[in-house]
Design an enzyme around this catalytic site. Structure first.
Site, PDB file in Angstrom:
ATOM      1  N   LYS A 110       5.233   6.134   1.882  1.00 38.46           N
ATOM      2  CA  LYS A 110       4.493   5.473   2.768  1.00 38.46           C
ATOM      3  C   LYS A 110       5.469   4.600   4.258  1.00 38.46           C
ATOM      4  CE  LYS A 110       1.561   1.728   2.026  1.00 38.46           C
ATOM      5  NZ  LYS A 110       0.832   0.568   0.617  1.00 38.46           N
ATOM      6  N   SER A 114      -4.254   0.827   0.312  1.00 35.11           N
ATOM      7  CA  SER A 114      -3.595   1.481   1.038  1.00 35.11           C
ATOM      8  C   SER A 114      -2.507   2.613   1.599  1.00 35.11           C
ATOM      9  CB  SER A 114      -3.045   0.553   1.538  1.00 35.11           C
ATOM     10  OG  SER A 114      -2.379  -0.128   1.038  1.00 35.11           O
ATOM     11  N   SER A 130      -3.382  -1.165  -3.923  1.00 34.17           N
ATOM     12  CA  SER A 130      -2.768   0.081  -3.268  1.00 34.17           C
ATOM     13  C   SER A 130      -2.193   1.392  -3.269  1.00 34.17           C
ATOM     14  CB  SER A 130      -2.226  -0.488  -2.097  1.00 34.17           C
ATOM     15  OG  SER A 130      -2.916  -1.303  -1.104  1.00 34.17           O
TER      16      SER A 130
END
Lengths: 495, 97
Positions: A79, A154, A178
């Site tokens: 990420k 996210s 997330s």
């Protein structure tokens, strides 16, 4: 043997350690897959071709000289809020669009030491604020199971990359859901360990008392292997927990005999519609069939989770993101003095959701409102944690939905609060710091949709009980095999 | 708890974010709406409840005060928008307008 990028992490590591397939071949097969599906999926903000080749060659040389690695040659999606030295680390923001990380996050370093190879930096909602990846300022990521739908957020890029076989393990971060929400939306396992289990050093902070790194994978076993590689004390993170970590991958179970599973009275799934309600009902029956005892538990403050979270997280974010001031890193827009330069840089660098959260947090922390908002939310947080502690007197794990719906269409949540509601089921666990994961539990075809979309079952354990949590999730996954019941909308992996 | 005192332009000043007039109106309405939702916390009796800053017990962490290698200055300064020699360059600070 050709590189099998559809295999699990253990299978890949075994083949690479045995010399049946080189890490270089794994990387090349993964890069070919990325080249073929990225135009549709858009999971990555950058692909690390050169770095991946260098790491693969170095790994192959060490394996040739007799070394062995638990995640040898396993392709990893990182990420883009996790620092990886020498890579642009953007947080999905114009603020950091060109910022190159000068060091590597401890969690990523642990994965490197285990032999995993980062192949790309994954898209995300800007500064990890969002539940659809639509708040990324730098790219659109699509759900591989329906390209008209969001991948969740996210950690949406990490989820989409693993679901599309562009990586075997995705690293994400979970502040209020997330990791778990995008995992549920993309037919994956998404695991948020206990707060403090995995070092946050090198994770660009959103809400420091809630942020936790964890894996998104296609199986519970892969999640356990990633957790085993990353968990543990790190002197570089003062909130990292100095407590022995028991390995989990060697403790996975095939049944649930003797396990008491709590169902939360306040989480009424009837209101989610009969299709979704049926999936969760079926999941409870399946848990029972595996030998679990289902008991009802109460979380009286469940409905206050969202309000508590949307004061605490923005307050912490407003403080953490103060560092993006145009001085030391990131975007700068000049002004006549420092204050004007700060204001203009932040206006140009941050997107609307980040601005909203900084503003609400600044307000909640401002003189005269601090007690009414921030301290009040911190007290409510105590009640949420106490509720869970009381519930866990009656059960070993809690089962709940991961989300209130399957993945939704792009631009369908235009009002910010409707997006915040996506995290209704995941926020309470975050406030209490508990380990929780989402595991595929069935499929529904959303109204007006044509394709079946996955749902996730959220299992939660007491603090530090990652081992029984993963063990139980594995038993459920093996008995139900929901993940393999429908195919993604993109081309299958050539075998 | 109420949102009637939400002066978005003042808060934006505190947060050092320049907002357009359109943003002041839009964010003001959206944040007013959110404050309406969080006002439900007023229903809880929290007088005798301690605040939780962090759920997992932790203590202040100290380490030996020893010299050790840090990030290379050139690498760190490479991330700065503007530099002058070994320093980060910023606009005028003293005697701000």
């Amino acid at each position: 043997m050709p590189a099998n990028i559809s295999g699990g992490a253990a299978e890949i590591a075994r083949a690479v350690n045995a010399g049946e397939c080189s890490a270089r071949e794994m990387v090349d097969a993964t890069l070919a897959r990325i080249a073929s599906v990225e135009p549709q999926v858009g999971a990555y903000l950058s692909v690390l071709e050169r770095q991946a080749h260098e790491r693969a060659d170095a790994l192959d040389a060490r394996i040739a000289s007799g070394e062995r690695f638990p995640l040898a040659g396993v392709p990893l999606a990182v990420k883009d809020n996790l620092a990886l030295e020498g890579t642009v680390t953007t947080c999905g923001s114009k603020m950091l669009e060109r910022w190159v990380a000068p060091y590597t996050a401890s969690a990523v370093q642990s994965m490197l030491a285990a032999g995993a190879i980062p192949v790309g930096k994954a898209n995300m909602d800007e500064f990890a604020m969002g539940s659809s990846c639509e708040n990324s300022a730098l790219g659109v990521t699509r759900n591989p199971y329906d390209l008209e739908r969001v991948p969740g957020g996210s950690s949406g890029g990490s989820a989409a990359s693993v679901a599309a076989y562009e990586a075997t393990i995705g690293l994400g971060s979970d502040t209020g859901g997330s990791i778990r929400e995008p995992a549920a939306f993309c037919n994956l396992v998404g695991f948020k360990p206990t707060y403090g289990r995995i070092s946050r050093y090198g994770l660009i902070a959103f809400a420091s008392s809630l942020d936790q790194i964890g894996p998104l994978t296609r199986s519970v076993e892969d999640a356990a292997l990633a957790y085993d590689a990353m968990a543990g004390f790190d002197p570089m993170d003062s909130t990292s927990v100095d407590r022995a970590v028991e390995p989990t991958a060697n403790a996975l179970r095939e049944d649930l005999r003797g396990v008491r599973i709590g169902v939360v009275k306040q989480f009424d799934t009837h209101k989610l519609g009969s299709d979704i309600d049926d999936v969760y009902d079926r999941a409870l029956h399946d848990l029972e069939a595996l030998g679990a005892e289902i008991v009802e538990v109460e979380l009286p403050t469940a409905d206050y989770g969202l309000a508590t979270y949307y004061l605490i997280a923005p307050a912490e974010c407003s403080s953490n993101l103060a560092r993006f001031d145009g001085v030391r890193y990131g975007l700068r827009v000049d002004g006549v003095d420092v204050a004007e330069m700060n204001e203009r840089s932040r206006a140009a660098g941050f997107g609307p959701e980040v601005k909203r959260r900084i503003l609400i947090g600044t307000y909640a922390l401002s003189s005269g409102y601090y007690d009414a908002y921030y301290v009040r939310a911190q007290k409510a947080r105590t009640l949420v944690a106490r509720d869970f502690a009381k519930a866990f007197e009656k059960c070993d794990l809690i089962a709940a939905p991961a989300t209130s719906s399957p993945a939704f269409r792009f631009k369908s949540k235009s009002d910010p609060y409707s997006m915040y509601l996506m995290d209704y089921y995941t926020i309470p666990m975050s406030l209490a710091g508990l380990p929780a994961l989402s595991v595929p539990c069935g499929w529904v075809t959303p109204e007006g949709g044509e394709r079946a979309m996955p749902l996730g079952l959220q299992l939660t354990a007491p603090l530090f009980a990652e081992r029984p949590l993963l063990a139980a999730a594995h038993a459920y996954e093996r008995a139900t095999m929901h993940a393999s019941k429908h195919r993604a909308q993109i081309a299958e992996v050539p075998r | 708890m109420s949102s009637e005192n939400l002066d978005i332009a003042y808060v934006a000043k505190l947060a050092r974010i320049a907002l357009t007039e359109e943003e002041v109106a839009r964010f003001g309405a959206q944040l007013g709406d959110l404050l309406g939702h969080v006002a439900t916390l007023a229903d809880l009796d929290l007088d005798s409840i301690p605040a939780t800053a962090q759920v997992v017990e932790s203590r202040n962490v100290m380490r030996e005060d020893l010299e050790r290698p840090s990030l290379d200055r050139e690498v760190v300064l490479a991330g700065a928008p503007q530099r002058q020699g070994a320093f980060v360059r910023v606009p005028r600070i003293i005697g701000q307008a």
